[in-house]
Design a protein around this motif. Structure first.
Motif, PDB file in Angstrom:
ATOM      1  N   ARG A 162      -2.148  -3.932  -9.292  1.00 27.36           N
ATOM      2  CA  ARG A 162      -1.613  -4.686 -10.387  1.00 27.36           C
ATOM      3  C   ARG A 162      -1.320  -3.447 -11.418  1.00 27.36           C
ATOM      4  N   GLU A 163      -2.222  -2.472 -11.517  1.00 26.75           N
ATOM      5  CA  GLU A 163      -1.988  -1.535 -12.459  1.00 26.75           C
ATOM      6  C   GLU A 163      -1.036  -0.341 -12.229  1.00 26.75           C
ATOM      7  N   HIS A 164      -0.816  -0.369 -10.968  1.00 34.18           N
ATOM      8  CA  HIS A 164      -0.186   1.050 -10.479  1.00 34.18           C
ATOM      9  C   HIS A 164       0.929   0.869  -9.383  1.00 34.18           C
ATOM     10  N   LEU A 165       1.038  -0.304  -8.770  1.00 29.41           N
ATOM     11  CA  LEU A 165       1.912  -0.353  -7.559  1.00 29.41           C
ATOM     12  C   LEU A 165       2.726  -1.792  -7.836  1.00 29.41           C
ATOM     13  N   GLY A 166       2.644  -2.458  -8.819  1.00 29.82           N
ATOM     14  CA  GLY A 166       3.414  -3.597  -9.244  1.00 29.82           C
ATOM     15  C   GLY A 166       3.038  -5.053  -8.953  1.00 29.82           C
TER      16      GLY A 166
ATOM     17  N   ALA B 122     -10.494   6.048   0.219  1.00 26.72           N
ATOM     18  CA  ALA B 122      -9.896   7.463  -0.410  1.00 26.72           C
ATOM     19  C   ALA B 122      -8.442   7.361  -1.128  1.00 26.72           C
ATOM     20  N   ALA B 123      -7.500   6.847  -0.388  1.00 29.94           N
ATOM     21  CA  ALA B 123      -6.217   6.542  -0.813  1.00 29.94           C
ATOM     22  C   ALA B 123      -6.340   5.841  -2.174  1.00 29.94           C
ATOM     23  N   LEU B 124      -6.785   4.618  -2.290  1.00 31.84           N
ATOM     24  CA  LEU B 124      -6.976   3.967  -3.451  1.00 31.84           C
ATOM     25  C   LEU B 124      -7.560   4.445  -4.627  1.00 31.84           C
ATOM     26  N   ALA B 125      -8.400   5.316  -4.234  1.00 29.17           N
ATOM     27  CA  ALA B 125      -8.852   6.196  -5.352  1.00 29.17           C
ATOM     28  C   ALA B 125      -7.886   7.181  -6.176  1.00 29.17           C
ATOM     29  N   PHE B 126      -6.971   7.535  -5.453  1.00 29.50           N
ATOM     30  CA  PHE B 126      -5.963   8.418  -6.039  1.00 29.50           C
ATOM     31  C   PHE B 126      -4.750   7.574  -6.578  1.00 29.50           C
ATOM     32  N   ALA B 127      -4.964   6.176  -6.716  1.00 32.21           N
ATOM     33  CA  ALA B 127      -3.897   5.502  -6.958  1.00 32.21           C
ATOM     34  C   ALA B 127      -2.563   5.867  -6.554  1.00 32.21           C
ATOM     35  N   PRO B 128      -2.158   5.803  -5.486  1.00 34.16           N
ATOM     36  CA  PRO B 128      -1.103   6.440  -4.854  1.00 34.16           C
ATOM     37  C   PRO B 128       0.232   5.577  -4.627  1.00 34.16           C
ATOM     38  N   ARG B 129       1.278   6.526  -4.476  1.00 35.64           N
ATOM     39  CA  ARG B 129       2.673   5.564  -4.341  1.00 35.64           C
ATOM     40  C   ARG B 129       2.377   4.606  -3.295  1.00 35.64           C
ATOM     41  N   LEU B 130       3.257   3.802  -3.254  1.00 35.43           N
ATOM     42  CA  LEU B 130       3.155   2.630  -2.055  1.00 35.43           C
ATOM     43  C   LEU B 130       3.252   3.263  -0.744  1.00 35.43           C
TER      44      LEU B 130
ATOM     45  N   VAL C  40       2.600   5.986   0.314  1.00 33.26           N
ATOM     46  CA  VAL C  40       1.613   6.730   0.808  1.00 33.26           C
ATOM     47  C   VAL C  40       0.519   5.768   1.217  1.00 33.26           C
ATOM     48  N   LEU C  41       0.283   4.627   0.544  1.00 33.06           N
ATOM     49  CA  LEU C  41      -0.816   3.862   0.994  1.00 33.06           C
ATOM     50  C   LEU C  41      -0.457   3.182   2.121  1.00 33.06           C
ATOM     51  N   THR C  42       0.824   2.924   2.404  1.00 36.16           N
ATOM     52  CA  THR C  42       1.114   1.989   3.619  1.00 36.16           C
ATOM     53  C   THR C  42       0.910   2.920   4.876  1.00 36.16           C
ATOM     54  N   VAL C  43       1.252   4.274   4.755  1.00 35.13           N
ATOM     55  CA  VAL C  43       0.828   5.186   5.800  1.00 35.13           C
ATOM     56  C   VAL C  43      -0.399   5.273   6.248  1.00 35.13           C
ATOM     57  N   VAL C  44      -1.403   5.355   5.260  1.00 32.63           N
ATOM     58  CA  VAL C  44      -2.649   5.268   5.383  1.00 32.63           C
ATOM     59  C   VAL C  44      -3.304   3.899   5.901  1.00 32.63           C
ATOM     60  N   MET C  45      -2.831   2.744   5.428  1.00 25.35           N
ATOM     61  CA  MET C  45      -3.199   1.701   5.901  1.00 25.35           C
ATOM     62  C   MET C  45      -2.797   1.431   7.317  1.00 25.35           C
ATOM     63  N   PHE C  46      -1.804   1.807   7.786  1.00 26.44           N
ATOM     64  CA  PHE C  46      -1.105   1.715   9.120  1.00 26.44           C
ATOM     65  C   PHE C  46      -2.087   2.478  10.072  1.00 26.44           C
ATOM     66  N   ALA C  47      -2.473   3.877   9.603  1.00 28.40           N
ATOM     67  CA  ALA C  47      -3.483   4.688  10.437  1.00 28.40           C
ATOM     68  C   ALA C  47      -4.490   3.983  10.680  1.00 28.40           C
ATOM     69  N   ALA C  48      -5.210   3.402   9.643  1.00 25.02           N
ATOM     70  CA  ALA C  48      -6.451   2.504   9.749  1.00 25.02           C
ATOM     71  C   ALA C  48      -6.371   1.551  10.736  1.00 25.02           C
ATOM     72  N   GLY C  49      -5.166   0.867  10.563  1.00 22.12           N
ATOM     73  CA  GLY C  49      -4.915  -0.294  11.469  1.00 22.12           C
ATOM     74  C   GLY C  49      -5.145  -0.015  12.978  1.00 22.12           C
ATOM     75  N   VAL C  50      -4.530   1.020  13.074  1.00 25.03           N
ATOM     76  CA  VAL C  50      -4.107   1.747  14.749  1.00 25.03           C
ATOM     77  C   VAL C  50      -5.664   1.984  15.288  1.00 25.03           C
ATOM     78  N   ALA C  51      -6.573   2.486  14.175  1.00 22.32           N
ATOM     79  CA  ALA C  51      -7.854   2.937  14.620  1.00 22.32           C
ATOM     80  C   ALA C  51      -8.851   1.906  14.907  1.00 22.32           C
ATOM     81  N   ILE C  52      -8.843   0.898  14.091  1.00 21.10           N
ATOM     82  CA  ILE C  52      -9.769  -0.260  14.121  1.00 21.10           C
ATOM     83  C   ILE C  52      -9.461  -0.834  15.427  1.00 21.10           C
TER      84      ILE C  52
END
Length: 422
Positions: free
Chosen positions: A244-248, A295-303, A305-317
């Motif tokens: 809400r605060e950083h991504l829209g 960790a990525a949310l702590a940086f309030a990253p661009r969208l 960047v967050l989607t890449v990180v979430m994709f990697a976590a999805g593969v791993a889990i």
């Protein structure tokens, strides 16, 4: 569907696809229903915690019941209860201003229903396929669920932004009703699970003995008691606020969550071809990347960047999930599967209500950035501790998964749980 996938397997996969599609969007809708009414991080966390707390309270009873009565019946009744609770939640949001306690009570009702559904579902999936197709069945089932998660998160986020959370909750209620109808059409044999040996308390004791006798089992469940809690807090409480605060808002947050779903599909496709010998060692290594999203949310990253990180976590889990399902399928006697599964689910979600309820106060005490970094650190430390268990490092895949032979007859092939199907 593959040639080995019969009518019952297809019905189960379709029902899970429908419920996952609606529930994925409803997760976003519930958070924004609270936020739209002026709720803060503590309010969002309390409503989310109510569902998981109800699961924790009823899970062990649900597991014992599912080993005593037809699992299909338990699943249909649970889906019906979820349809009614989500339908009333939607009605309250669409027609007025629901109180926080009303939203918490309705999500708790859904959590109680899930406490009976989840252990029952673990003993039913593989009764629909031959044991030689266990690995393929796990992968197809999870690919279907993950595909629904992708669509549900992306569509749910867009719908919450476009028409409001009430309609998304109504869609979820409809999905649960449809799933109850599909599961009622299953043709499941009644022959053959061993008769219960005593009362529910005795059944739970037997399940407990099975659970604590395997260090790989209780070790990973203890690990995920904390990991699931901090990750759920990150996604259910901090994530929507960062978005809400950083991504829209809800739309971009739904896309970020959908990227995790795309990753799980990629991980599922990988695991259909890759068959590592040490299934828990490889799976546990796949838990480390789950530290990346907080960790990525702590940086309030661009969208992006967050989607890449979430994709990697999805593969791993997904790498972990398939290995976990196969380990349980190989090692746990069928007639005790629902009880052991209940202890698995109980341990895996026991800390989540506390983590969700504490998310707001933790953010106030340490700052949101500090709370997110703490979540990431806990994932890394606990996963490293689990790797110290010899059974986790050494447990190996069998060439062809076979039911565990026990003194009591098993009527169905073994199934295996993951941390939350619906």
């Amino acid at each position: 569907m593959p040639s080995w996938a019969g009518r019952n397997f297809q019905l189960l996969v379709t029902a899970s696809f429908v419920t996952n599609l609606g529930s994925s969007g409803a997760t976003i809708a519930a958070a924004y229903a609270v936020i739209d009414l002026g709720g803060d991080a503590t309010d969002v966390g309390l409503v989310a915690a109510a569902r998981t707390l109800a699961m924790v309270v009823f899970l062990l009873i649900g597991g014992a019941v599912a080993d005593r009565v037809p699992r299909q019946r338990v699943m249909v009744l649970a889906n019906t209860a979820n349809a009614l609770s989500q339908g009333l939640f939607a009605l309250l949001v669409l027609t007025g201003h629901p109180a926080l306690w009303q939203m918490a009570l309705l999500t708790a009702t859904g959590g109680a229903a899930q406490a009976f559904f989840s252990p029952a579902s673990e003993g039913l999936l593989l009764s629909t396929v031959e044991s030689s197709h266990a690995s393929q069945a796990f992968s197809v089932f999870r690919l279907s669920m993950n595909g629904a998660t992708i669509g549900g998160l992306a569509l749910g986020g867009a719908l919450v932004a476009g028409v409001g959370p009430g309609w998304v909750l109504a869609i979820d209620a409809t999905g649960f009703a449809a799933a109850a109808g599909l599961r009622s059409r299953l043709k499941v044999g009644t022959a053959a699970r061993a008769e219960p040996s005593g009362g529910i308390v005795r059944d739970l004791r037997e399940g407990w003995r099975e659970f604590v006798s395997r260090s790989w089992l209780w070790g990973i469940v203890v690990q995920f008691a904390v990991v699931n809690g901090v990750l759920d807090a990150s996604e259910a409480v901090y994530g929507p606020l960062v978005a809400r605060e950083h991504l829209g808002g809800a739309g971009p947050w739904g896309l970020a969550l959908a990227a995790s779903g795309v990753g799980t599909v990629g991980g599922g496709l990988l695991m259909m071809r890759w068959k590592p010998r040490r299934i828990l060692l490889v799976g546990t290594l796949g838990v480390f990347p789950l530290a990346l999203p907080p960790a990525a949310l702590a940086f309030a990253p661009r969208l992006w960047v967050l989607t890449v990180v979430m994709f990697a976590a999805g593969v791993a889990i997904e790498v972990f999930a398939v290995g976990w399902m196969l380990a349980l399928h190989q090692e746990i006697p069928e007639e005790k599967m629902s009880r052991v599964s209940a202890y698995d689910w109980f341990g895996s979600v026991a800390m989540t209500p506390l983590a969700l309820a504490a998310a707001g106060p933790a953010s106030d005490a340490f700052g949101r950035t500090g709370a997110l970094w703490g979540s990431a650190a806990l994932v890394v430390v606990l996963t490293g501790a689990v790797l110290a268990l010899p059974e986790v490092r050494r447990l190996e895949r069998r060439t062809v998964a076979q039911p565990v032979v026990t003194a009591k007859p098993a009527a169905e092939p073994l199934a295996a749980p993951v941390t939350p199907p619906v």
